[in-house]
Write a protein that holds these residues in place. Structure first.
Motif, PDB file in Angstrom:
ATOM      1  N   SER A   1     -26.064 -76.280 -78.392  1.00 44.18           N
ATOM      2  CA  SER A   1     -25.236 -75.184 -77.892  1.00 44.18           C
ATOM      3  C   SER A   1     -23.791 -75.427 -78.297  1.00 44.18           C
ATOM      4  CB  SER A   1     -25.373 -75.080 -76.362  1.00 44.18           C
ATOM      5  OG  SER A   1     -24.547 -74.063 -75.867  1.00 44.18           O
TER       6      SER A   1
ATOM      7  N   GLU B   1     -19.834 -73.034 -78.908  1.00 45.66           N
ATOM      8  CA  GLU B   1     -19.117 -71.780 -78.632  1.00 45.66           C
ATOM      9  C   GLU B   1     -18.000 -71.621 -79.645  1.00 45.66           C
ATOM     10  OE1 GLU B   1     -16.288 -70.068 -75.115  1.00 45.66           O
ATOM     11  OE2 GLU B   1     -18.172 -71.072 -74.520  1.00 45.66           O
TER      12      GLU B   1
ATOM     13  N   GLY C   1     -21.808 -67.554 -78.368  1.00 47.03           N
ATOM     14  CA  GLY C   1     -22.611 -68.778 -78.296  1.00 47.03           C
ATOM     15  C   GLY C   1     -23.396 -68.977 -79.569  1.00 47.03           C
TER      16      GLY C   1
ATOM     17  N   THR D   1     -25.212 -65.505 -79.823  1.00 50.26           N
ATOM     18  CA  THR D   1     -25.342 -64.864 -78.502  1.00 50.26           C
ATOM     19  C   THR D   1     -23.972 -64.405 -78.039  1.00 50.26           C
ATOM     20  OG1 THR D   1     -27.175 -66.335 -77.948  1.00 50.26           O
ATOM     21  CG2 THR D   1     -26.152 -65.158 -76.136  1.00 50.26           C
TER      22      THR D   1
ATOM     23  N   LEU E   1     -21.649 -64.198 -75.387  1.00 51.64           N
ATOM     24  CA  LEU E   1     -21.506 -64.873 -74.104  1.00 51.64           C
ATOM     25  C   LEU E   1     -20.857 -63.984 -73.056  1.00 51.64           C
ATOM     26  CD1 LEU E   1     -20.391 -68.443 -75.222  1.00 51.64           C
ATOM     27  CD2 LEU E   1     -22.656 -67.660 -74.575  1.00 51.64           C
TER      28      LEU E   1
ATOM     29  N   ARG F   1     -23.403 -61.610 -71.662  1.00 51.26           N
ATOM     30  CA  ARG F   1     -24.394 -62.330 -70.868  1.00 51.26           C
ATOM     31  C   ARG F   1     -23.806 -62.758 -69.524  1.00 51.26           C
ATOM     32  NH1 ARG F   1     -28.421 -66.589 -73.503  1.00 51.26           N
ATOM     33  NH2 ARG F   1     -29.103 -64.571 -74.325  1.00 51.26           N
ATOM     34  N   GLU F   2     -22.542 -63.212 -69.520  1.00 55.18           N
ATOM     35  CA  GLU F   2     -21.943 -63.633 -68.261  1.00 55.18           C
ATOM     36  C   GLU F   2     -21.769 -62.456 -67.306  1.00 55.18           C
ATOM     37  OE1 GLU F   2     -18.399 -65.647 -69.265  1.00 55.18           O
ATOM     38  OE2 GLU F   2     -19.413 -67.497 -69.898  1.00 55.18           O
TER      39      GLU F   2
ATOM     40  N   ARG G   1     -21.165 -75.087 -74.851  1.00 53.72           N
ATOM     41  CA  ARG G   1     -21.665 -74.333 -73.703  1.00 53.72           C
ATOM     42  C   ARG G   1     -21.834 -75.226 -72.479  1.00 53.72           C
ATOM     43  NH1 ARG G   1     -26.994 -70.909 -74.455  1.00 53.72           N
ATOM     44  NH2 ARG G   1     -25.574 -69.869 -75.894  1.00 53.72           N
TER      45      ARG G   1
END
Length: 637
Positions: free
Chosen positions: A347, A349, A363, A383, A385, A388-389, A627
């Motif tokens: 992972s 970022e 991500g 991804t 982020l 998603r958050e 991450r």
């Protein structure tokens, strides 16, 4: 070395025959050895008796010729016997014949009681002490291994002795011993021809069995070649294969292979359909996927990649990783691309920005695809982020609201039915209450009491569901735990409960101190009530990644399996007089603090409650960070 199945079967049969022949040969050798030794013993016994008979004849012949000992002294008697034996040609001829014609006897001698040889088949022995030899009976009675060592070891002599007496009847005295000697070399020579024959037969049996096994296995395994050819054609895509027309197991295997070929044809068609569906699925993914081959070329690109790299997916397909991510690209360092090879990245970022898009946190992960120890390629995943958050935060709120909704439903069910019933009874009784009748008055009192009780329940419920005023601040959990335990120390001592603490240095957490203290106090009280006869209470504080973990363990009676799903439900309690609010309140508090709580319990051994709270940290802008360095989302238990 790889052996063919035919060779293995042939070797197995040959080894089995060799084992059987070996066992039979060992039994045959054992029987033959014992038989030869017994024959040698019997022959030696017969020879000594025959020689004794000839001694008697020699003495009788001397007596007929008028010879007699000069006196009855032992010296005169020995001289008389010696002369009689020396003059007896028949005795000498008998001894020589026994030695000459018996392949097992190599010496026959006659000695006196002092062990001096009087007459012998060996001309060098008369007048000398008789050689010391082992009794042949010992060899007869010994085991098979001992007999083999004697026969096939260094040559060794054994003897059979026959003591005899001389003198007038009724007054005979021991005079000498007749000895028949046997040598192991002679016994071995007598056995060897039979052993050679047995060895030849055994070797021939093994060779013939191996040859027959090879022929039989070749005939039996011939259909395997046809089945192999059938598999080769199926592997080339010729799925419609006719099976072998046989009724045995090979025919069944061939039939099943043909059926598998038909199934493979269906699987190929399904695979083509799945490939089309995969393209559609990739088109609906929010995450961007880039699949690279072993040589570092993009062989699959999902449409969502365009949102992250601002490049159409069809233009990325077939390009090398170094071209997609040049040295100045913000992704280049994060994916650890060295010499065209990817390294695994769990992972990471990065901050990505497009020509018409503002910078955003993305991500990134890299999974190296391998089969066994062979590297096959790599999968790069992007991804969003921030999206998603946002979704994760919404899910947390929804979960908390769902928990409160379930609690509300439980309270409503708890209050509605008895309250309606009591209200109805109260109204009816008020209308029909006769004066001076104790029963209606009693009913009214009961209903009043029930209404009061339910009123208290409703009040507790309202207190529980009323949103608390949160005053969060960075707090040291170690100090907070020590404060709670200091308050409970007298109660622990009175309950005969031993306290053990293990507090590690953990960074501060962002919590409401008063709410968390009350939650921890509820857990400590619950643990003490689970140990009415005393026990051990353990409190630990550790750090686990970006989480602070509190564990409270007791050695009490534990929680039964049927009650584990109801532990955090409002009003549920197994303690007489308990309110059923403590653990439910603790659960709500931990959830409001973005933490999680769960437990492990074993009946009769105790319970361990575990609280996880995110660490407080200062948010600092960064272009790239892992991450794992972000606070995790609280989870419900």
């Amino acid at each position: 070395m790889h052996l063919q199945l035919k060779t293995k079967i042939t070797l197995v049969f040959a080894l089995l025959v060799l084992a059987v022949v070996g066992v039979n040969s060992a039994l045959y050798v054992m029987t033959l050895t014992r038989q030869v030794i017994r024959q040698a013993d019997d022959r030696a016994q017969l020879v000594t008796r025959h020689v004794f008979f000839q001694i008697q004849n020699a003495l009788s012949d001397s007596a007929r010729e008028g010879k007699s000992p000069d006196s009855e002294s032992s010296e005169d008697m020995r001289a008389y016997v010696q002369t009689s034996l020396d003059d007896s040609d028949s005795l000498k001829s008998s001894i020589d014949a026994e030695v000459g014609y018996s392949p097992l006897i190599y010496e026959v001698s006659i000695s006196d009681t002092d062990g001096n040889v009087l007459i012998s088949s060996d001309a060098s022995l008369p007048g000398k002490p008789s050689p010391a030899r082992t009794d042949l009976r010992q060899l007869v009675r010994s085991g098979f291994s001992g007999q083999l060592r004697a026969l096939f070891g260094p040559p060794r002599a054994y003897e059979v002795s026959y003591p005899f007496k001389l003198g007038p009847p009724g007054n005979q005295v021991p005079f000498g011993v007749i000895r028949a000697a046997v040598q192991t070399g002679l016994l071995r020579s007598d056995i060897m021809p039979a052993l050679r024959s047995a060895g030849v037969i055994a070797l021939a049996s093994v060779l013939v069995s191996g040859l027959l096994a090879g022929i039989v296995s070749g005939v039996a395994l011939a259909p395997i070649k046809r089945i192999t050819a059938q598999l080769d054609r199926i592997s080339k895509g010729e799925f419609d294969q006719k099976p072998l027309e046989r009724g045995d197991e090979f025919g069944q295997v061939s039939t099943k292979i043909s059926q598998i070929g038909m199934q493979l044809r269906g699987v190929r068609e399904i695979f083509s359909t799945l490939r089309e569906n995969l393209d559609q699925v990739l088109g609906g993914l929010d995450d961007g996927l880039l699949l690279f081959s072993l040589d570092g070329r993009a062989v699959m690109v999902s449409p969502a990649v365009e949102r992250f790299l601002s490049t159409p997916s069809d233009k990325l397909l077939g390009r090398r990783a170094e071209d997609i991510f040049p040295p100045d690209h913000p992704v280049r360092e994060a994916i650890k691309l060295v010499g065209g090879d990817f390294e695994p990245v769990a992972s990471a970022e990065v901050i990505l920005a497009g020509p018409d898009l503002p910078p955003r946190r993305v991500g990134l992960s890299v999974e190296v695809i391998s089969e066994g120890k062979t590297r096959m390629g790599a999968l790069v995943k992007f991804t969003d982020l921030e999206s998603r958050e946002r979704i994760s935060t919404q899910l947390q709120v929804s979960e908390r609201m769902a928990q409160l909704g379930r609690i509300t439903a439980g309270v409503a069910h708890e209050v509605k039915n008895p309250l309606n019933s009591m209200r109805l009874w109260l109204e009816n009784l008020k209308e029909t209450l006769p004066p001076g009748d104790d029963m209606p008055h009693q009913a009214v009192r009961v209903l009043d009491s029930e209404i009061d009780r339910l009123d208290n329940v409703v009040k507790r419920f309202l207190d529980f569901t009323r949103p608390p005023e949160m005053h969060q601040e960075e707090s040291a959990l170690k100090d907070l735990l020590e404060e709670v335990l200091a308050v409970e120390k007298p109660r622990l001592d009175k309950a005969n409960i031993k306290l053990m603490t293990r507090f590690a240095e953990v960074p501060p957490v962002l919590v409401d101190k008063q709410l968390l203290k009350q939650a921890l106090l509820n857990l400590f009280v619950n643990a003490m009530e689970a140990m009415p006869g005393g026990g051990l209470l353990t409190a630990t504080l550790t750090r686990r990644g970006d989480l602070a973990e509190i564990r409270i363990t007791d050695t009490g009676r534990g929680i039964t399996p049927e009650n584990r799903q109801r532990v955090f439900q409002l009003f549920f309690t197994t303690r007489p007089g308990g309110s059923g609010i403590g653990l439910a309140s603790t659960f709500r508090t931990v959830q409001l603090l973005n933490g999680s709580i769960d437990f492990d319990s074993e009946v009769g051994r105790g319970t361990m409650f575990r609280i996880e709270l995110p660490l407080a940290r200062q948010l600092e802008p960064a272009l790239s960070r892992s991450r794992e360095e972000r606070a995790p989302v609280g989870r419900n238990t």
